[in-house]
Design a protein around this motif. Sequence first.
Motif, PDB file in Angstrom:
ATOM      1  N   ALA A  92       3.266   1.121  -9.440  1.00 41.63           N
ATOM      2  CA  ALA A  92       3.481  -0.128  -8.697  1.00 41.63           C
ATOM      3  C   ALA A  92       2.276  -1.051  -8.867  1.00 41.63           C
ATOM      4  CB  ALA A  92       3.729   0.180  -7.223  1.00 41.63           C
ATOM      5  N   PRO A  93       2.440  -2.184  -9.580  1.00 40.87           N
ATOM      6  CA  PRO A  93       1.285  -3.000  -9.920  1.00 40.87           C
ATOM      7  C   PRO A  93       0.821  -3.994  -8.856  1.00 40.87           C
ATOM      8  CG  PRO A  93       3.212  -3.900 -10.979  1.00 40.87           C
ATOM      9  CD  PRO A  93       3.642  -2.637 -10.272  1.00 40.87           C
ATOM     10  N   ASP A  94       1.694  -4.332  -7.894  1.00 49.32           N
ATOM     11  CA  ASP A  94       1.328  -5.411  -6.972  1.00 49.32           C
ATOM     12  C   ASP A  94       1.868  -5.121  -5.574  1.00 49.32           C
ATOM     13  OD1 ASP A  94       1.182  -7.872  -5.522  1.00 49.32           O
ATOM     14  OD2 ASP A  94       1.163  -8.967  -7.412  1.00 49.32           O
ATOM     15  N   PRO A  95       0.997  -4.998  -4.565  1.00 51.11           N
ATOM     16  CA  PRO A  95       1.462  -4.669  -3.215  1.00 51.11           C
ATOM     17  C   PRO A  95       2.296  -5.764  -2.555  1.00 51.11           C
ATOM     18  CG  PRO A  95      -0.886  -5.120  -3.202  1.00 51.11           C
ATOM     19  CD  PRO A  95      -0.450  -5.111  -4.637  1.00 51.11           C
ATOM     20  N   SER A  96       2.291  -6.973  -3.115  1.00 51.74           N
ATOM     21  CA  SER A  96       3.106  -8.046  -2.532  1.00 51.74           C
ATOM     22  C   SER A  96       4.531  -8.065  -3.075  1.00 51.74           C
ATOM     23  CB  SER A  96       2.445  -9.412  -2.770  1.00 51.74           C
ATOM     24  OG  SER A  96       2.496  -9.753  -4.145  1.00 51.74           O
ATOM     25  N   TRP A  97       4.799  -7.288  -4.113  1.00 53.52           N
ATOM     26  CA  TRP A  97       6.125  -7.270  -4.734  1.00 53.52           C
ATOM     27  C   TRP A  97       7.131  -6.493  -3.891  1.00 53.52           C
ATOM     28  CZ3 TRP A  97       5.735  -6.127 -10.682  1.00 53.52           C
ATOM     29  CH2 TRP A  97       5.078  -7.184 -11.312  1.00 53.52           C
ATOM     30  N   HIS A  98       8.393  -6.819  -4.115  1.00 54.47           N
ATOM     31  CA  HIS A  98       9.524  -6.067  -3.561  1.00 54.47           C
ATOM     32  C   HIS A  98      10.031  -5.155  -4.680  1.00 54.47           C
ATOM     33  CE1 HIS A  98       9.701  -8.902  -0.168  1.00 54.47           C
ATOM     34  NE2 HIS A  98       9.359  -9.792  -1.082  1.00 54.47           N
ATOM     35  N   TYR A  99      10.224  -3.898  -4.383  1.00 52.53           N
ATOM     36  CA  TYR A  99      10.690  -2.923  -5.365  1.00 52.53           C
ATOM     37  C   TYR A  99      12.111  -2.527  -4.992  1.00 52.53           C
ATOM     38  CZ  TYR A  99       5.835  -2.903  -6.682  1.00 52.53           C
ATOM     39  OH  TYR A  99       4.583  -3.310  -7.090  1.00 52.53           O
ATOM     40  N   VAL A 100      13.080  -3.077  -5.713  1.00 56.50           N
ATOM     41  CA  VAL A 100      14.493  -2.851  -5.430  1.00 56.50           C
ATOM     42  C   VAL A 100      14.994  -1.766  -6.371  1.00 56.50           C
ATOM     43  CG1 VAL A 100      16.777  -3.897  -5.355  1.00 56.50           C
ATOM     44  CG2 VAL A 100      14.771  -5.241  -4.689  1.00 56.50           C
ATOM     45  N   TYR A 149      11.892  -1.726  -1.164  1.00 56.74           N
ATOM     46  CA  TYR A 149      10.671  -1.150  -0.601  1.00 56.74           C
ATOM     47  C   TYR A 149       9.478  -2.040  -0.887  1.00 56.74           C
ATOM     48  CZ  TYR A 149      13.648   2.932  -0.657  1.00 56.74           C
ATOM     49  OH  TYR A 149      14.704   3.782  -0.467  1.00 56.74           O
ATOM     50  N   ARG A 150       8.442  -1.856  -0.091  1.00 52.17           N
ATOM     51  CA  ARG A 150       7.106  -2.345  -0.399  1.00 52.17           C
ATOM     52  C   ARG A 150       6.272  -1.099  -0.655  1.00 52.17           C
ATOM     53  NH1 ARG A 150       7.040  -7.900   1.249  1.00 52.17           N
ATOM     54  NH2 ARG A 150       5.108  -8.110   0.076  1.00 52.17           N
ATOM     55  N   ILE A 151       5.409  -1.160  -1.650  1.00 52.53           N
ATOM     56  CA  ILE A 151       4.539  -0.036  -1.988  1.00 52.53           C
ATOM     57  C   ILE A 151       3.105  -0.556  -1.955  1.00 52.53           C
ATOM     58  CG2 ILE A 151       3.931   1.700  -3.710  1.00 52.53           C
ATOM     59  CD1 ILE A 151       6.825   1.424  -4.793  1.00 52.53           C
ATOM     60  N   VAL A 152       2.333  -0.082  -0.982  1.00 49.88           N
ATOM     61  CA  VAL A 152       0.954  -0.547  -0.792  1.00 49.88           C
ATOM     62  C   VAL A 152       0.036   0.667  -0.741  1.00 49.88           C
ATOM     63  CG1 VAL A 152      -0.617  -1.824   0.703  1.00 49.88           C
ATOM     64  CG2 VAL A 152       1.768  -2.574   0.481  1.00 49.88           C
ATOM     65  N   VAL A 160       4.884   4.005   0.942  1.00 52.84           N
ATOM     66  CA  VAL A 160       6.197   3.413   0.713  1.00 52.84           C
ATOM     67  C   VAL A 160       6.809   3.029   2.054  1.00 52.84           C
ATOM     68  CG1 VAL A 160       8.521   3.832  -0.180  1.00 52.84           C
ATOM     69  CG2 VAL A 160       6.535   4.831  -1.338  1.00 52.84           C
ATOM     70  N   ALA A 161       7.244   1.764   2.169  1.00 61.30           N
ATOM     71  CA  ALA A 161       7.904   1.296   3.384  1.00 61.30           C
ATOM     72  C   ALA A 161       9.211   0.615   2.992  1.00 61.30           C
ATOM     73  CB  ALA A 161       7.018   0.332   4.153  1.00 61.30           C
ATOM     74  N   GLU A 162      10.317   1.096   3.532  1.00 68.12           N
ATOM     75  CA  GLU A 162      11.592   0.466   3.245  1.00 68.12           C
ATOM     76  C   GLU A 162      11.676  -0.863   3.982  1.00 68.12           C
ATOM     77  OE1 GLU A 162      16.361   1.444   2.918  1.00 68.12           O
ATOM     78  OE2 GLU A 162      15.039   2.916   3.851  1.00 68.12           O
ATOM     79  N   GLU A 163      12.333  -1.826   3.365  1.00 64.09           N
ATOM     80  CA  GLU A 163      12.544  -3.125   3.997  1.00 64.09           C
ATOM     81  C   GLU A 163      14.027  -3.459   3.997  1.00 64.09           C
ATOM     82  OE1 GLU A 163      10.323  -6.019   1.773  1.00 64.09           O
ATOM     83  OE2 GLU A 163      11.300  -5.515  -0.091  1.00 64.09           O
TER      84      GLU A 163
END
Length: 64
Positions: free
Chosen positions: A27-35, A49-52, A56-59
């Motif tokens: 995951a390259p960027d914590p501001s991205w949305h990972y669908v 999800y957001r990955i920071v 991992v946090a589901e949105e």
Amino acid sequence: AGMAIVGVVHSHTHTDAYPSPTDIEAAPDPSWHYVIVSLRDTAPMLRSYRIVDGAVAEEPVTII
């Protein structure tokens, strides 16, 4: 042109719509949305999800 990458979409053909260890590590960027779309079952399942820092946090996802 005022455009920016805000996330990525990919599929998991045989597993749940949840980030794999490889997804989390890459995951390259914590501001991205990972669908992620799971194609494991008859009906596709889409989750985001957001990955920071490896967490991992589901949105919520709203399709309009």
